[in-house]
Design a protein around this motif. Structure first.
Motif, PDB file in Angstrom:
ATOM      1  N   MET A   1       1.298  -1.071  -0.174  1.00  9.93           N
ATOM      2  CA  MET A   1      -0.615   0.090   0.078  1.00  9.93           C
ATOM      3  C   MET A   1       1.099   1.457   0.128  1.00  9.93           C
ATOM      4  N   SER A   2       0.570   2.489  -1.281  1.00 13.72           N
ATOM      5  CA  SER A   2       1.620   3.432  -1.080  1.00 13.72           C
ATOM      6  C   SER A   2       0.532   4.224   0.134  1.00 13.72           C
ATOM      7  N   LYS A   3       1.780   5.246   0.535  1.00 12.97           N
ATOM      8  CA  LYS A   3       1.853   6.407   0.884  1.00 12.97           C
ATOM      9  C   LYS A   3       0.144   7.671   0.560  1.00 12.97           C
ATOM     10  N   GLU A   4       0.100   7.166  -0.798  1.00 19.84           N
ATOM     11  CA  GLU A   4      -0.599   7.816  -0.570  1.00 19.84           C
ATOM     12  C   GLU A   4      -2.203   7.669  -0.663  1.00 19.84           C
ATOM     13  N   GLU A   5      -1.948   6.101  -0.872  1.00 21.82           N
ATOM     14  CA  GLU A   5      -3.202   5.156  -1.185  1.00 21.82           C
ATOM     15  C   GLU A   5      -3.508   5.504   0.712  1.00 21.82           C
ATOM     16  N   PRO A   6      -4.994   5.034   0.444  1.00 19.22           N
ATOM     17  CA  PRO A   6      -5.902   5.398   2.193  1.00 19.22           C
ATOM     18  C   PRO A   6      -5.774   3.616   2.158  1.00 19.22           C
ATOM     19  N   ALA A   7      -6.073   3.553   3.813  1.00 18.34           N
ATOM     20  CA  ALA A   7      -6.350   2.342   4.128  1.00 18.34           C
ATOM     21  C   ALA A   7      -7.244   1.800   3.715  1.00 18.34           C
ATOM     22  N   PRO A   8      -7.527   0.706   3.447  1.00 21.43           N
ATOM     23  CA  PRO A   8      -8.901  -0.007   3.085  1.00 21.43           C
ATOM     24  C   PRO A   8      -9.530  -0.150   5.208  1.00 21.43           C
ATOM     25  N   ARG A   9     -10.995   0.588   4.403  1.00 19.51           N
ATOM     26  CA  ARG A   9     -12.132   0.181   6.057  1.00 19.51           C
ATOM     27  C   ARG A   9     -12.452  -1.654   6.463  1.00 19.51           C
ATOM     28  N   LEU A  10     -11.832  -1.859   7.535  1.00 22.48           N
ATOM     29  CA  LEU A  10     -11.739  -3.029   7.635  1.00 22.48           C
ATOM     30  C   LEU A  10     -12.795  -3.158   9.069  1.00 22.48           C
ATOM     31  N   ALA A  11     -14.423  -4.293   8.576  1.00 25.16           N
ATOM     32  CA  ALA A  11     -14.512  -5.011  10.243  1.00 25.16           C
ATOM     33  C   ALA A  11     -14.543  -6.090  10.511  1.00 25.16           C
ATOM     34  N   VAL A  12     -14.434  -6.132  11.356  1.00 26.76           N
ATOM     35  CA  VAL A  12     -14.357  -7.432  12.410  1.00 26.76           C
ATOM     36  C   VAL A  12     -16.207  -8.223  13.027  1.00 26.76           C
ATOM     37  N   LEU A  13     -16.064  -8.965  12.733  1.00 26.77           N
ATOM     38  CA  LEU A  13     -16.939  -9.769  13.336  1.00 26.77           C
ATOM     39  C   LEU A  13     -16.912 -10.919  14.953  1.00 26.77           C
ATOM     40  N   GLY A  14     -17.359 -10.371  15.957  1.00 24.00           N
ATOM     41  CA  GLY A  14     -16.335 -11.173  17.199  1.00 24.00           C
ATOM     42  C   GLY A  14     -15.379 -10.865  17.653  1.00 24.00           C
ATOM     43  N   ALA A  15     -15.804 -11.032  19.128  1.00 22.61           N
ATOM     44  CA  ALA A  15     -15.007  -9.335  19.593  1.00 22.61           C
ATOM     45  C   ALA A  15     -14.447 -10.944  20.177  1.00 22.61           C
ATOM     46  N   GLY A  16     -13.809 -12.665  20.186  1.00 26.80           N
ATOM     47  CA  GLY A  16     -13.517 -13.672  21.477  1.00 26.80           C
ATOM     48  C   GLY A  16     -11.796 -13.739  20.165  1.00 26.80           C
ATOM     49  N   VAL A  17     -11.273 -15.048  21.096  1.00 28.50           N
ATOM     50  CA  VAL A  17     -10.122 -15.113  20.632  1.00 28.50           C
ATOM     51  C   VAL A  17      -8.814 -14.451  18.645  1.00 28.50           C
ATOM     52  N   MET A  18     -10.260 -15.060  17.704  1.00 26.67           N
ATOM     53  CA  MET A  18      -8.837 -14.479  16.766  1.00 26.67           C
ATOM     54  C   MET A  18      -9.681 -13.050  16.383  1.00 26.67           C
TER      55      MET A  18
END
Length: 286
Positions: A1-18
């Motif tokens: 990912m280049s410095k100019e490219e925005p970070a992808p937006r991530l959602a995670v389901l589940g606040a367990g171990v993984m």
């Protein structure tokens, strides 16, 4: 990912171990995360667990010198709206995974890639129940995901190019190497590893060796980094038993039927590191 490219937006389901481990990986690489947990008690402690993992990553030298991503903790699949990729990391139960993925699919629309972090359930089995099966693929992160740089990437028969491209962009941002493998029960790692752990536990059950002896032999003679039974404690013995059940049901391989010792440990609450005791004893919460 280049410095100019925005970070992808991530959602995670589940606040367990993984879910916590994947969230930590994303945050230390500057990727913002919406962590969704429907259970109020787990949601209340989610930030503390992530902060503990962030400190561990720092101590182990796994944090790159970049700004940390923002963490939002939310209660509903609707809060995934706007994400480029949603990673499902909930209990290894097909019905629950389909329900969660269906709710997310309705919330995010057709442009968001959906990822299951299942260790054993075929991607196609989950995809066939979704309104947009082309958006689903598997990415099997190992725990702790901020230390293990290689992941399995499973493309189902329905997975589309757009979803695959979105996930590859995310993995690049996370500095992870994806190895593509074919779909099927357990893919590669779980199909091989989980049966090995089951056999290792069976040896202990039969009284032929201690857990320490099994792990020492597998480490020193065969080069297994942690030993199968320490690995079981890290995975979570309840998660391992659930995965073995899936493998046994879908392959018919008797070697994947969870052995008595594993089932007894689950019944006794000896789940591994997360409960403080499994094949080994740990400080609670580590």
């Amino acid at each position: 990912m280049s410095k100019e490219e925005p970070a992808p937006r991530l959602a995670v389901l589940g606040a367990g171990v993984m879910g916590t481990s994947i969230t930590t990986l994303a945050l230390i690489h500057g990727v913002p995360v919406v962590l969704v947990e429907t259970d109020p008690e787990k949601r209340a402690g989610a930030r503390t667990r992530v902060e503990r993992e962030l400190r561990t990553a720092q101590l182990l030298g796994a944090r790159p010198d970049i700004s940390q991503g923002e963490l939002l903790i939310r209660a509903s699949a609707a809060d995934c709206r706007g994400a480029d990729v949603v990673i499902e990391a909930i209990t290894e139960e097909p019905g629950l995974k389909v329900k969660a993925l269906t709710e997310v699919d309705a919330a995010v629309g057709a442009d968001t890639a959906l990822v299951t972090n299942t260790s054993s359930i075929p991607v196609d089995e989950l995809a066939e129940a979704l309104p947009h099966p082309e958006n689903l693929l598997g990415v099997h992160f190992m725990n702790p995901s901020y230390l293990i740089r290689t992941v399995e990437v499973i493309r189902g028969s329905r997975t589309g190019e757009r979803a695959l491209a979105s996930v590859e962009r995310l993995l690049a941002a996370l500095d992870r190497r994806g190895v593509r493998v074919g779909d099927g029960p357990g893919f590669v790692t779980s199909r091989v590893l989980h049966r090995m752990i089951n056999d290792a536990a069976r040896v202990v059950q039969e009284g032929r060796a201690t857990a320490e002896d099994v792990d020492t032999l597998m480490q020193d003679c065969l080069g297994h980094r942690t030993g199968p039974l320490r690995t079981a404690d890290l995975i979570g013995i309840d998660n391992l038993v659930d995965s073995l059940k899936v493998l046994h049901e879908r392959t018919g391989d008797a070697g994947c039927r969870p052995c008595e010792l594993l089932r007894r440990k689950v019944a006794d609450g000896e789940l591994g590191r997360k409960s403080g005791r499994g094949f080994y004893t740990y400080a609670v919460g580590l």
